[in-house]
Write an enzyme that holds these catalytic residues in place. Structure first.
Site, PDB file in Angstrom:
ATOM      1  N   HIS A 196      70.998   4.925  41.997  1.00 51.27           N
ATOM      2  CA  HIS A 196      70.007   5.817  42.567  1.00 51.27           C
ATOM      3  C   HIS A 196      69.974   5.616  44.085  1.00 51.27           C
ATOM      4  O   HIS A 196      70.564   4.667  44.604  1.00 51.27           O
ATOM      5  CB  HIS A 196      68.619   5.571  41.946  1.00 51.27           C
TER       6      HIS A 196
HETATM    7  P1  TYD Z   1      65.072   0.691  38.278  1.00 50.79           P
HETATM    8  O1  TYD Z   1      64.675   0.771  39.704  1.00 50.79           O
HETATM    9  O2  TYD Z   1      65.662   1.928  37.640  1.00 50.79           O
HETATM   10  O3  TYD Z   1      66.084  -0.529  38.062  1.00 50.79           O
HETATM   11  P2  TYD Z   1      67.576  -0.778  38.602  1.00 50.79           P
HETATM   12  O4  TYD Z   1      67.751   0.034  39.830  1.00 50.79           O
HETATM   13  O5  TYD Z   1      67.619  -2.234  38.840  1.00 50.79           O
HETATM   14  O6  TYD Z   1      68.542  -0.411  37.555  1.00 50.79           O
HETATM   15  O7  TYD Z   1      63.822   0.200  37.455  1.00 50.79           O
HETATM   16  C1  TYD Z   1      63.874  -0.109  36.083  1.00 50.79           C
HETATM   17  C2  TYD Z   1      62.510   0.192  35.479  1.00 50.79           C
HETATM   18  O8  TYD Z   1      61.506  -0.627  36.063  1.00 50.79           O
HETATM   19  C3  TYD Z   1      62.091   1.638  35.691  1.00 50.79           C
HETATM   20  O9  TYD Z   1      61.428   2.085  34.516  1.00 50.79           O
HETATM   21  C4  TYD Z   1      61.103   1.564  36.837  1.00 50.79           C
HETATM   22  C5  TYD Z   1      60.502   0.181  36.669  1.00 50.79           C
HETATM   23  N1  TYD Z   1      60.114  -0.429  37.947  1.00 50.79           N
HETATM   24  C6  TYD Z   1      58.765  -0.674  38.213  1.00 50.79           C
HETATM   25  O10 TYD Z   1      57.879  -0.363  37.400  1.00 50.79           O
HETATM   26  N2  TYD Z   1      58.430  -1.268  39.393  1.00 50.79           N
HETATM   27  C7  TYD Z   1      59.356  -1.624  40.306  1.00 50.79           C
HETATM   28  O11 TYD Z   1      58.991  -2.177  41.381  1.00 50.79           O
HETATM   29  C8  TYD Z   1      60.751  -1.342  40.029  1.00 50.79           C
HETATM   30  C9  TYD Z   1      61.830  -1.705  41.019  1.00 50.79           C
HETATM   31  C10 TYD Z   1      61.069  -0.761  38.839  1.00 50.79           C
END
Ligand code: TYD
Length: 134
Positions: free
Chosen positions: A50
Protein backbone atom coordinates in the site's frame (compact mmCIF):
# COMPACT_ATOMS: atom_id res chain seq x y z
CA UNK A 1 17.38 11.00 -6.35
CA UNK A 2 17.22 7.75 -4.43
CA UNK A 3 13.94 6.56 -2.98
CA UNK A 4 15.85 5.17 -0.02
CA UNK A 5 16.42 7.82 2.63
CA UNK A 6 18.38 6.64 5.65
CA UNK A 7 18.13 8.50 8.93
CA UNK A 8 21.27 9.71 10.64
CA UNK A 9 21.22 7.48 13.70
CA UNK A 10 24.00 7.10 16.23
CA UNK A 11 24.52 3.89 18.12
CA UNK A 12 25.42 4.63 21.71
CA UNK A 13 26.39 2.16 24.35
CA UNK A 14 29.34 0.30 25.68
CA UNK A 15 30.34 -3.21 26.72
CA UNK A 16 26.91 -3.59 28.32
CA UNK A 17 25.21 -3.35 24.93
CA UNK A 18 23.90 -0.92 22.34
CA UNK A 19 21.43 1.91 22.78
CA UNK A 20 19.68 3.92 20.09
CA UNK A 21 17.56 6.99 20.83
CA UNK A 22 14.95 8.37 18.45
CA UNK A 23 13.68 11.91 19.02
CA UNK A 24 10.86 13.90 17.45
CA UNK A 25 12.01 16.49 14.93
CA UNK A 26 15.65 15.61 15.61
CA UNK A 27 16.78 12.33 14.08
CA UNK A 28 13.11 11.56 13.29
CA UNK A 29 11.95 14.12 10.68
CA UNK A 30 8.47 14.59 12.18
CA UNK A 31 6.55 14.46 15.45
CA UNK A 32 5.67 10.85 16.18
CA UNK A 33 1.98 10.23 16.92
CA UNK A 34 1.94 6.43 16.66
CA UNK A 35 4.34 3.54 17.11
CA UNK A 36 3.65 -0.01 15.96
CA UNK A 37 5.72 -3.10 15.42
CA UNK A 38 5.45 -6.31 13.45
CA UNK A 39 6.43 -9.59 15.08
CA UNK A 40 5.87 -13.28 14.27
CA UNK A 41 5.99 -12.54 10.57
CA UNK A 42 6.64 -15.31 8.03
CA UNK A 43 9.50 -15.41 5.49
CA UNK A 44 7.13 -16.32 2.65
CA UNK A 45 4.34 -13.92 3.64
CA UNK A 46 5.10 -10.40 2.44
CA UNK A 47 3.22 -7.43 3.92
CA UNK A 48 2.54 -3.81 3.13
CA UNK A 49 1.35 -3.48 -0.47
CA UNK A 50 0.00 0.00 0.00
CA UNK A 51 0.89 3.69 -0.05
CA UNK A 52 -0.34 6.51 2.15
CA UNK A 53 -1.82 9.76 0.90
CA UNK A 54 -0.38 11.88 3.72
CA UNK A 55 1.33 9.72 6.33
CA UNK A 56 5.12 9.74 6.75
CA UNK A 57 6.74 6.82 8.54
CA UNK A 58 10.15 5.61 9.68
CA UNK A 59 10.86 1.87 9.61
CA UNK A 60 13.70 -0.02 11.27
CA UNK A 61 14.26 -3.68 12.12
CA UNK A 62 15.26 -3.56 15.77
CA UNK A 63 15.87 -7.31 15.47
CA UNK A 64 16.41 -9.52 12.43
CA UNK A 65 15.86 -8.30 8.90
CA UNK A 66 13.42 -7.85 6.05
CA UNK A 67 13.61 -6.60 2.49
CA UNK A 68 11.82 -3.28 1.97
CA UNK A 69 10.67 -2.60 -1.59
CA UNK A 70 9.67 0.96 -2.46
CA UNK A 71 8.08 2.44 -5.54
CA UNK A 72 7.18 6.06 -6.31
CA UNK A 73 5.24 5.16 -9.45
CA UNK A 74 8.17 5.76 -11.79
CA UNK A 75 11.08 3.95 -10.15
CA UNK A 76 11.50 1.03 -7.78
CA UNK A 77 14.22 0.40 -5.22
CA UNK A 78 14.77 -2.12 -2.48
CA UNK A 79 16.86 -2.19 0.65
CA UNK A 80 17.59 -4.73 3.36
CA UNK A 81 16.62 -3.42 6.78
CA UNK A 82 19.09 -5.57 8.67
CA UNK A 83 20.48 -3.46 11.50
CA UNK A 84 18.90 -1.52 14.38
CA UNK A 85 20.60 1.69 13.21
CA UNK A 86 19.39 1.33 9.60
CA UNK A 87 16.17 3.31 9.71
CA UNK A 88 14.51 4.58 6.55
CA UNK A 89 11.81 7.10 5.79
CA UNK A 90 8.67 5.93 4.01
CA UNK A 91 7.31 9.16 2.63
CA UNK A 92 3.76 9.81 1.53
CA UNK A 93 2.72 8.35 -1.83
CA UNK A 94 5.39 5.65 -1.73
CA UNK A 95 4.11 2.14 -2.53
CA UNK A 96 5.94 -0.17 -0.13
CA UNK A 97 6.18 -3.88 0.48
CA UNK A 98 8.09 -5.87 3.09
CA UNK A 99 9.43 -9.27 2.05
CA UNK A 100 11.64 -12.09 3.35
CA UNK A 101 11.21 -11.54 7.07
CA UNK A 102 13.75 -13.41 9.16
CA UNK A 103 12.41 -15.56 12.00
CA UNK A 104 13.67 -13.08 14.61
CA UNK A 105 12.40 -9.97 12.80
CA UNK A 106 10.85 -7.16 14.81
CA UNK A 107 10.00 -4.31 12.46
CA UNK A 108 9.40 -1.06 14.34
CA UNK A 109 7.47 1.71 12.61
CA UNK A 110 7.08 5.31 13.78
CA UNK A 111 4.24 7.22 12.16
CA UNK A 112 3.46 10.91 11.81
CA UNK A 113 -0.26 10.41 12.50
CA UNK A 114 -2.84 8.14 14.07
CA UNK A 115 -4.19 5.12 12.22
CA UNK A 116 -6.64 6.12 9.50
CA UNK A 117 -7.77 3.58 6.92
CA UNK A 118 -8.92 6.50 4.68
CA UNK A 119 -5.26 7.47 4.24
CA UNK A 120 -4.40 4.10 2.67
CA UNK A 121 -4.17 3.38 -1.06
CA UNK A 122 -4.31 -0.41 -1.23
CA UNK A 123 -4.79 -0.85 -4.97
CA UNK A 124 -1.64 -0.51 -7.11
CA UNK A 125 -3.48 0.70 -10.23
CA UNK A 126 -5.30 3.31 -8.15
CA UNK A 127 -1.90 4.39 -6.76
CA UNK A 128 -0.50 4.83 -10.29
CA UNK A 129 -3.59 6.83 -11.32
CA UNK A 130 -3.23 9.16 -8.32
CA UNK A 131 0.49 9.66 -9.07
CA UNK A 132 -0.32 10.47 -12.69
CA UNK A 133 -2.80 13.16 -11.67
CA UNK A 134 -0.75 14.58 -8.78
P1 TYD B 1 -1.72 -3.04 7.54
O1 TYD B 1 -1.27 -1.63 7.60
O2 TYD B 1 -2.51 -3.47 6.32
O3 TYD B 1 -0.48 -4.02 7.72
P2 TYD B 1 0.81 -4.28 6.79
O4 TYD B 1 1.02 -3.07 5.96
O5 TYD B 1 1.89 -4.53 7.77
O6 TYD B 1 0.59 -5.48 5.97
O7 TYD B 1 -2.54 -3.34 8.85
C1 TYD B 1 -3.02 -4.62 9.18
C2 TYD B 1 -4.30 -4.46 9.99
O8 TYD B 1 -4.05 -3.77 11.20
C3 TYD B 1 -5.36 -3.66 9.23
O9 TYD B 1 -6.63 -4.24 9.51
C4 TYD B 1 -5.28 -2.28 9.85
C5 TYD B 1 -4.83 -2.58 11.27
N1 TYD B 1 -4.00 -1.50 11.83
C6 TYD B 1 -4.47 -0.77 12.92
O10 TYD B 1 -5.59 -0.98 13.41
N2 TYD B 1 -3.67 0.21 13.44
C7 TYD B 1 -2.45 0.48 12.95
O11 TYD B 1 -1.75 1.39 13.48
C8 TYD B 1 -1.98 -0.28 11.81
C9 TYD B 1 -0.62 -0.01 11.20
C10 TYD B 1 -2.78 -1.26 11.30
Amino acid sequence: MSLIKFLDIKTLGDERGHLIALENDKNIPFAVKRVYYLTDTQPCVPRGFHAHKELTQVAVCVSGRCLMKMDDGSSKEEVWLDAPDKAIVIGKMIWHEMHEFSADCVLLVLASDFYDEQDYIRNYDAFLELIKHA
